[in-house]
Write a protein that holds these residues in place. Structure first.
Motif, PDB file in Angstrom:
ATOM      1  N   THR A 151       0.745  -1.240  -0.080  1.00  0.00           N
ATOM      2  CA  THR A 151      -0.098   0.117   0.000  1.00  0.00           C
ATOM      3  C   THR A 151       0.903   1.241  -0.029  1.00  0.00           C
ATOM      4  O   THR A 151       0.350   2.341  -0.190  1.00  0.00           O
ATOM      5  CB  THR A 151      -0.757   0.077   1.238  1.00  0.00           C
ATOM      6  N   GLU A 152       2.121   1.255   0.276  1.00  0.00           N
ATOM      7  CA  GLU A 152       3.021   2.421   0.503  1.00  0.00           C
ATOM      8  C   GLU A 152       3.857   2.903  -0.931  1.00  0.00           C
ATOM      9  O   GLU A 152       4.377   3.833  -0.816  1.00  0.00           O
ATOM     10  CB  GLU A 152       4.069   2.122   1.580  1.00  0.00           C
ATOM     11  N   PHE A 153       3.692   2.296  -1.969  1.00  0.00           N
ATOM     12  CA  PHE A 153       4.223   2.654  -2.990  1.00  0.00           C
ATOM     13  C   PHE A 153       3.535   2.481  -4.253  1.00  0.00           C
ATOM     14  O   PHE A 153       2.528   1.853  -4.330  1.00  0.00           O
ATOM     15  CB  PHE A 153       5.584   1.515  -3.287  1.00  0.00           C
ATOM     16  N   ASP A 154       3.823   3.452  -5.108  1.00  0.00           N
ATOM     17  CA  ASP A 154       3.174   3.344  -6.272  1.00  0.00           C
ATOM     18  C   ASP A 154       3.658   2.309  -7.411  1.00  0.00           C
ATOM     19  O   ASP A 154       4.633   1.891  -7.122  1.00  0.00           O
ATOM     20  CB  ASP A 154       3.370   4.424  -7.277  1.00  0.00           C
ATOM     21  N   LYS A 155       2.611   1.635  -8.273  1.00  0.00           N
ATOM     22  CA  LYS A 155       3.110   0.715  -9.105  1.00  0.00           C
ATOM     23  C   LYS A 155       4.076   1.141 -10.318  1.00  0.00           C
ATOM     24  O   LYS A 155       4.077   2.371 -10.468  1.00  0.00           O
ATOM     25  CB  LYS A 155       1.840   0.105  -9.881  1.00  0.00           C
ATOM     26  N   ALA A 156       5.202   0.399 -10.679  1.00  0.00           N
ATOM     27  CA  ALA A 156       5.858   0.659 -11.532  1.00  0.00           C
ATOM     28  C   ALA A 156       5.319   0.930 -13.048  1.00  0.00           C
ATOM     29  O   ALA A 156       3.916   0.401 -13.151  1.00  0.00           O
ATOM     30  CB  ALA A 156       6.945  -0.547 -11.942  1.00  0.00           C
ATOM     31  N   VAL A 157       5.680   1.814 -13.877  1.00  0.00           N
ATOM     32  CA  VAL A 157       5.063   2.117 -15.039  1.00  0.00           C
ATOM     33  C   VAL A 157       5.047   1.200 -16.065  1.00  0.00           C
ATOM     34  O   VAL A 157       4.243   1.178 -16.899  1.00  0.00           O
ATOM     35  CB  VAL A 157       5.237   3.565 -15.491  1.00  0.00           C
ATOM     36  N   GLY A 158       6.315   0.348 -16.202  1.00  0.00           N
ATOM     37  CA  GLY A 158       6.263  -0.428 -17.365  1.00  0.00           C
ATOM     38  C   GLY A 158       6.727   0.073 -18.634  1.00  0.00           C
ATOM     39  O   GLY A 158       7.412   1.153 -18.619  1.00  0.00           O
ATOM     40  N   LYS A 248      -4.575  -8.361   6.818  1.00  0.00           N
ATOM     41  CA  LYS A 248      -4.083  -7.566   5.633  1.00  0.00           C
ATOM     42  C   LYS A 248      -4.051  -6.086   5.876  1.00  0.00           C
ATOM     43  O   LYS A 248      -4.631  -5.579   6.721  1.00  0.00           O
ATOM     44  CB  LYS A 248      -5.369  -7.727   4.522  1.00  0.00           C
ATOM     45  N   VAL A 249      -3.075  -5.280   5.082  1.00  0.00           N
ATOM     46  CA  VAL A 249      -3.095  -4.120   5.113  1.00  0.00           C
ATOM     47  C   VAL A 249      -3.524  -3.490   3.898  1.00  0.00           C
ATOM     48  O   VAL A 249      -3.279  -3.941   2.826  1.00  0.00           O
ATOM     49  CB  VAL A 249      -1.486  -3.704   5.286  1.00  0.00           C
ATOM     50  N   VAL A 250      -4.575  -2.423   4.219  1.00  0.00           N
ATOM     51  CA  VAL A 250      -5.136  -1.913   2.995  1.00  0.00           C
ATOM     52  C   VAL A 250      -5.092  -0.594   3.175  1.00  0.00           C
ATOM     53  O   VAL A 250      -4.886   0.198   4.077  1.00  0.00           O
ATOM     54  CB  VAL A 250      -6.617  -2.405   3.017  1.00  0.00           C
ATOM     55  N   ALA A 251      -5.222   0.361   1.980  1.00  0.00           N
ATOM     56  CA  ALA A 251      -5.168   1.701   1.833  1.00  0.00           C
ATOM     57  C   ALA A 251      -6.035   2.116   0.858  1.00  0.00           C
ATOM     58  O   ALA A 251      -5.580   2.741  -0.306  1.00  0.00           O
ATOM     59  CB  ALA A 251      -3.771   2.308   1.774  1.00  0.00           C
ATOM     60  N   PRO A 252      -7.491   1.950   0.893  1.00  0.00           N
ATOM     61  CA  PRO A 252      -8.243   2.131  -0.273  1.00  0.00           C
ATOM     62  C   PRO A 252      -8.594   3.694  -0.174  1.00  0.00           C
ATOM     63  O   PRO A 252      -8.128   4.528   0.710  1.00  0.00           O
ATOM     64  CB  PRO A 252      -9.464   1.477   0.229  1.00  0.00           C
ATOM     65  N   GLU A 253      -9.173   4.244  -1.195  1.00  0.00           N
ATOM     66  CA  GLU A 253      -9.470   5.674  -1.062  1.00  0.00           C
ATOM     67  C   GLU A 253     -10.663   5.927  -0.069  1.00  0.00           C
ATOM     68  O   GLU A 253     -10.817   6.657   0.474  1.00  0.00           O
ATOM     69  CB  GLU A 253     -10.288   6.085  -2.413  1.00  0.00           C
ATOM     70  N   LEU A 254     -11.564   4.810   0.216  1.00  0.00           N
ATOM     71  CA  LEU A 254     -12.835   5.077   1.339  1.00  0.00           C
ATOM     72  C   LEU A 254     -12.747   3.676   1.875  1.00  0.00           C
ATOM     73  O   LEU A 254     -12.655   2.702   1.493  1.00  0.00           O
ATOM     74  CB  LEU A 254     -13.818   5.350   0.412  1.00  0.00           C
ATOM     75  N   TYR A 255     -12.537   3.892   3.174  1.00  0.00           N
ATOM     76  CA  TYR A 255     -12.631   2.812   4.136  1.00  0.00           C
ATOM     77  C   TYR A 255     -13.775   3.213   5.117  1.00  0.00           C
ATOM     78  O   TYR A 255     -13.758   4.138   5.851  1.00  0.00           O
ATOM     79  CB  TYR A 255     -11.347   2.733   4.947  1.00  0.00           C
ATOM     80  N   ILE A 256     -14.868   2.389   5.301  1.00  0.00           N
ATOM     81  CA  ILE A 256     -15.816   2.494   6.004  1.00  0.00           C
ATOM     82  C   ILE A 256     -15.926   1.393   7.153  1.00  0.00           C
ATOM     83  O   ILE A 256     -16.051   0.183   6.874  1.00  0.00           O
ATOM     84  CB  ILE A 256     -17.097   2.892   5.277  1.00  0.00           C
ATOM     85  N   ALA A 257     -15.499   1.857   8.628  1.00  0.00           N
ATOM     86  CA  ALA A 257     -15.541   0.918   9.499  1.00  0.00           C
ATOM     87  C   ALA A 257     -16.898   0.919  10.310  1.00  0.00           C
ATOM     88  O   ALA A 257     -17.485   1.939  10.872  1.00  0.00           O
ATOM     89  CB  ALA A 257     -14.494   1.333  10.462  1.00  0.00           C
ATOM     90  N   VAL A 258     -17.690  -0.317  10.030  1.00  0.00           N
ATOM     91  CA  VAL A 258     -18.969  -0.514  10.852  1.00  0.00           C
ATOM     92  C   VAL A 258     -19.054  -1.419  12.186  1.00  0.00           C
ATOM     93  O   VAL A 258     -18.652  -2.510  11.974  1.00  0.00           O
ATOM     94  CB  VAL A 258     -19.884  -0.840   9.757  1.00  0.00           C
ATOM     95  N   GLY A 259     -19.395  -0.797  13.232  1.00  0.00           N
ATOM     96  CA  GLY A 259     -19.381  -1.340  14.395  1.00  0.00           C
ATOM     97  C   GLY A 259     -18.173  -2.213  14.678  1.00  0.00           C
ATOM     98  O   GLY A 259     -18.183  -3.253  15.427  1.00  0.00           O
ATOM     99  N   LEU A 260     -17.084  -1.468  14.489  1.00  0.00           N
ATOM    100  CA  LEU A 260     -15.788  -2.200  15.172  1.00  0.00           C
ATOM    101  C   LEU A 260     -15.113  -0.905  15.924  1.00  0.00           C
ATOM    102  O   LEU A 260     -15.235   0.234  15.583  1.00  0.00           O
ATOM    103  CB  LEU A 260     -14.786  -2.576  13.943  1.00  0.00           C
ATOM    104  N   SER A 261     -14.479  -1.155  16.995  1.00  0.00           N
ATOM    105  CA  SER A 261     -13.828  -0.414  17.923  1.00  0.00           C
ATOM    106  C   SER A 261     -12.638   0.554  17.628  1.00  0.00           C
ATOM    107  O   SER A 261     -12.539   1.493  17.904  1.00  0.00           O
ATOM    108  CB  SER A 261     -13.803  -1.130  19.248  1.00  0.00           C
ATOM    109  N   GLY A 262     -11.991  -0.521  16.616  1.00  0.00           N
ATOM    110  CA  GLY A 262     -10.582   0.499  16.289  1.00  0.00           C
ATOM    111  C   GLY A 262      -9.392   0.181  17.294  1.00  0.00           C
ATOM    112  O   GLY A 262      -8.751   1.029  17.345  1.00  0.00           O
ATOM    113  N   ALA A 263      -9.539  -1.218  17.518  1.00  0.00           N
ATOM    114  CA  ALA A 263      -8.179  -1.451  18.388  1.00  0.00           C
ATOM    115  C   ALA A 263      -7.007  -1.066  17.587  1.00  0.00           C
ATOM    116  O   ALA A 263      -7.013  -1.133  16.180  1.00  0.00           O
ATOM    117  CB  ALA A 263      -8.421  -2.978  18.538  1.00  0.00           C
ATOM    118  N   ILE A 264      -5.802  -0.872  18.247  1.00  0.00           N
ATOM    119  CA  ILE A 264      -4.610  -0.532  17.515  1.00  0.00           C
ATOM    120  C   ILE A 264      -4.179  -1.516  16.653  1.00  0.00           C
ATOM    121  O   ILE A 264      -3.644  -1.149  15.300  1.00  0.00           O
ATOM    122  CB  ILE A 264      -3.382  -0.199  18.496  1.00  0.00           C
ATOM    123  N   GLN A 265      -4.641  -2.818  16.719  1.00  0.00           N
ATOM    124  CA  GLN A 265      -4.121  -3.926  15.934  1.00  0.00           C
ATOM    125  C   GLN A 265      -4.866  -3.802  14.828  1.00  0.00           C
ATOM    126  O   GLN A 265      -4.504  -4.092  13.534  1.00  0.00           O
ATOM    127  CB  GLN A 265      -4.089  -5.183  16.541  1.00  0.00           C
TER     128      GLN A 265
END
Ligand SMILES: Cc1cc2nc3c(=O)[nH]c(=O)nc-3n(C[C@H](O)[C@H](O)[C@H](O)COP(=O)(O)OP(=O)(O)OC[C@H]3O[C@@H](n4cnc5c(N)ncnc54)[C@H](O)[C@@H]3O)c2cc1C
Lengths: 310, 248
Positions: A151-158, A248-265
């Motif tokens: 999630t931290e790098f851009d794709k190579a251009v090819g 999994k590690v994700v970094a979408p444009e929009l992340y909607i967290a529903v009914g989860l507390s947001g523990a550091i993990q």
């Protein structure tokens, strides 16, 4: 002199996106790029890959069809030695994490796991303590093994149009044998690739909560579905949906967290998202500290309303 | 069946981790120290295997005398004996794998059970390095483990589903979260643990010289995120997602 070797990951015959972000990360360090791809069903992926590297080595061997760490590590290390590679790279996927430490041990090389930034040819930043701390590590061995947080790098251009060469390398004896794969079937985009991710937690009360509340919204937004550890453990959803330090590690444009507390993990796996929305009944829930937009409400009311208004 | 488990002393997963004011290290004052949760799952699995097949469960830790606490915790759960390898805190995974390898050579276990990662460094390397150094097979991220004869059949948490592989023993297996739920130590267990044998060793005795292939150059806290907004209703949310965040 720097020489990169990028290990490609193939899933269902296709080149995995993490290979492209890994190529992107490697390109931050000047030096020629060679790519390695393995397995007899990787033909198609190999032709895609050669557009990203000056040279692509294809070990077209049915002994490498199953991605087992022991034979893979042997072949990767041999190619690295033959090619005189100084930097051996793989995406920090389950496969990369499984295989690459073995490669490092075989090459007597140090390894930087899950890097999020390239500082120079031997120095990298990586998350530690569930992302609470960012460590800067220097790999001092002549050969460096690196896995890259996709999630931290851009794709190579090819557009490189490099050469594709087949190589014959013995996979060696192995004490490991593939038995079966029980795939999670889904028509949704993969968690790592989706533009929108909707994740649910224990606040959804049960698997029906996911079906009735999360799925319709995910359908509408063409979103992937994620989850907290608690609900994966409870068997409400597949394990493969877990987002977080150990999922999994994700970094979408929009992340909607529903009914989860947001523990550091949990937060460790999604805080890189561009825009985070949290829906939770408890205004004190830690998820609101990382959310851009918070709604203090019952998910069973708020989500259907969101679905209707979007 | 003889099983070797590794246990690492780490900061509590519930603790808020911060840097010391001089930034040299993390602040451990007032932070509870625990057994790495993945290692605890490893100890539990080892005990289960022992309960069905018989044998011995040996736990080892690498660190200062403080790590004896985590070895005793594993013994209180039921492990038979412990080994502390006294060593400096800062070592790369290559060194850790070499140290464990020496203990494996001395102990000749049929199986080494380790956590898939330590929740402090999050490196996820040592077990795989160990397996390679020993020329053994490995099964990482175990969800289910079945020992049959000379082989372990392990279902693993992989990308896209559950993968089952078979690996010849001796082998290295690393645990994922859902393998089991570790038992609590009973009071008699805790009492008994105090009398269970604990050996200590030094790196010299094991003949390991630490490598410095991976050197820590600095630690920092990630930049704090700007405070978000609590919105009054869904209509406002949809409006903001469209016009402010532009993600819809
Ligand atoms: C070693 C280790 C590794 C871990 N790795 C991960 C990981 O990778 N990923 C991960 O997610 N967790 C991980 N965890 C677990 C983590 O610490 C938390 O326990 C877990 O994330 C909590 O899940 P949850 O938010 O669903 O449940 P809870 O913490 O119980 O939160 C439920 C939330 O739902 C809200 N709620 C209740 N009813 C409603 C309603 N009707 N409408 C809206 N909201 C409602 C509550 O207010 C509460 O905030 C790990 C833990 C350990 C020890």
């Amino acid at each position: 002199m720097t020489k990169h070797l990028i290990i490609a990951e193939v899933q269902d015959g296709k080149l995995h996106n993490s290979t492209l972000t890994t190529l992107g990360a490697a390109s931050k360090i000047e030096g020629p790029i060679t790519a390695l791809i393995m397995g007899a069903s990787s033909n198609e992926a190999a032709t895609v890959l050669k557009d990203y590297a000056a040279k692509t080595i294809f070990v077209n061997s049915s002994a490498l069809n199953d991605r087992l760490a022991q034979p893979y590590a042997k072949v990767i290390a041999e190619v690295a030695t033959q090619e005189g590679a100084t930097h051996v790279w793989h995406g920090a996927t389950v496969a990369g994490k499984d295989i690459m430490p073995r490669v490092a041990a075989r090459l007597d090389a140090g390894m930087a796991s899950d890097i999020q930034e390239v500082i120079d040819g031997s120095t990298f930043k990586r998350p530690m303590w569930a992302g609470n701390i960012i460590g800067t590590v220097e790999v001092t061995s002549p050969i460096k093994v690196i896995t890259v947080r996709p999630t931290e790098f851009d794709k190579a251009v090819g557009g490189v149009g490099g050469e594709l060469v087949e190589a014959n390398i013995d996979a060696g004896d192995s004490s490991m044998r593939f038995v079966s794969f029980d795939a999670v079937k889904s028509d949704r985009p993969a968690l790592g690739d989706a533009r929108v991710v909707i994740s649910g937690g224990r606040g959804l009360k049960g698997p029906e909560g996911f079906k009735e509340i999360v799925e319709p919204l995910a359908d509408k937004l063409s979103a992937a579905i994620g989850a907290s550890r608690a609900v994966c453990d409870a068997g409400w959803v597949p394990n493969d949906w877990q987002v977080g330090q150990t999922g999994k590690v994700v970094a979408p444009e929009l992340y909607i967290a529903v009914g989860l507390s947001g523990a550091i993990q949990h937060v460790a796996g999604m805080k890189g998202s561009k825009c985070i929305v949290a829906i939770n009944t408890d205004e004190e829930a830690p998820i609101f500290q990382v959310a851009d937009y918070g709604i203090v409400a019952d998910a069973f009311k708020a989500v259907p309303e969101l679905l209707e208004k979007i | 069946m003889k099983i070797l488990c590794t246990v690492k002393r780490v900061t509590d997963y519930e603790a808020k981790i911060r840097l010391k004011s001089d930034g040299s290290d993390i602040e451990t004052d007032g932070v509870n120290m625990i057994m790495n949760p993945f290692d605890e799952i490893g100890v539990e699995e080892a005990l289960k295997i022992k309960e069905s097949k018989g044998g011995e469960v040996v736990v080892m830790s690498i660190g200062s005398d403080d790590s004896i606490q985590q070895i005793r915790s594993a013994m209180a759960m039921g492990a038979d004996r412990g080994i502390l390898v006294r060593a400096e805190a800062d070592m790369d995974s290559n060194t850790i794998a070499k140290i464990i390898g020496k203990v494996v050579t001395e102990e000749s276990p049929d199986l080494v059970l380790m956590g898939k990662q330590a929740i402090d460094g999050d490196s996820n390397q040592a077990a795989q390095m160990l397996a390679e150094n020993l020329g053994w097979g490995q099964a990482t991220y175990a969800y289910k483990v079945k020992i049959e004869g000379e082989e372990a059949t392990v279902t693993r948490e992989a990308d896209g589903g559950l993968e089952t592989i078979a690996v010849k023993l001796p082998a290295v297996i690393t645990t994922d979260l859902r393998l089991n739920e570790p038992r609590y130590a009973s009071l008699p267990g805790i009492m008994k643990a105090k009398r269970k044998p604990l050996a200590t060793k030094t790196l010299d005795e094991l003949g390991v010289t630490p490598t410095n292939y991976v050197v820590m150059k600095g630690l920092e806290e990630p930049p704090a995120k700007a405070a978000g907004q609590i919105l009054p209703d869904i209509a406002t949310l949809v409006e903001k997602l469209k016009s402010e965040a532009k993600v819809l």
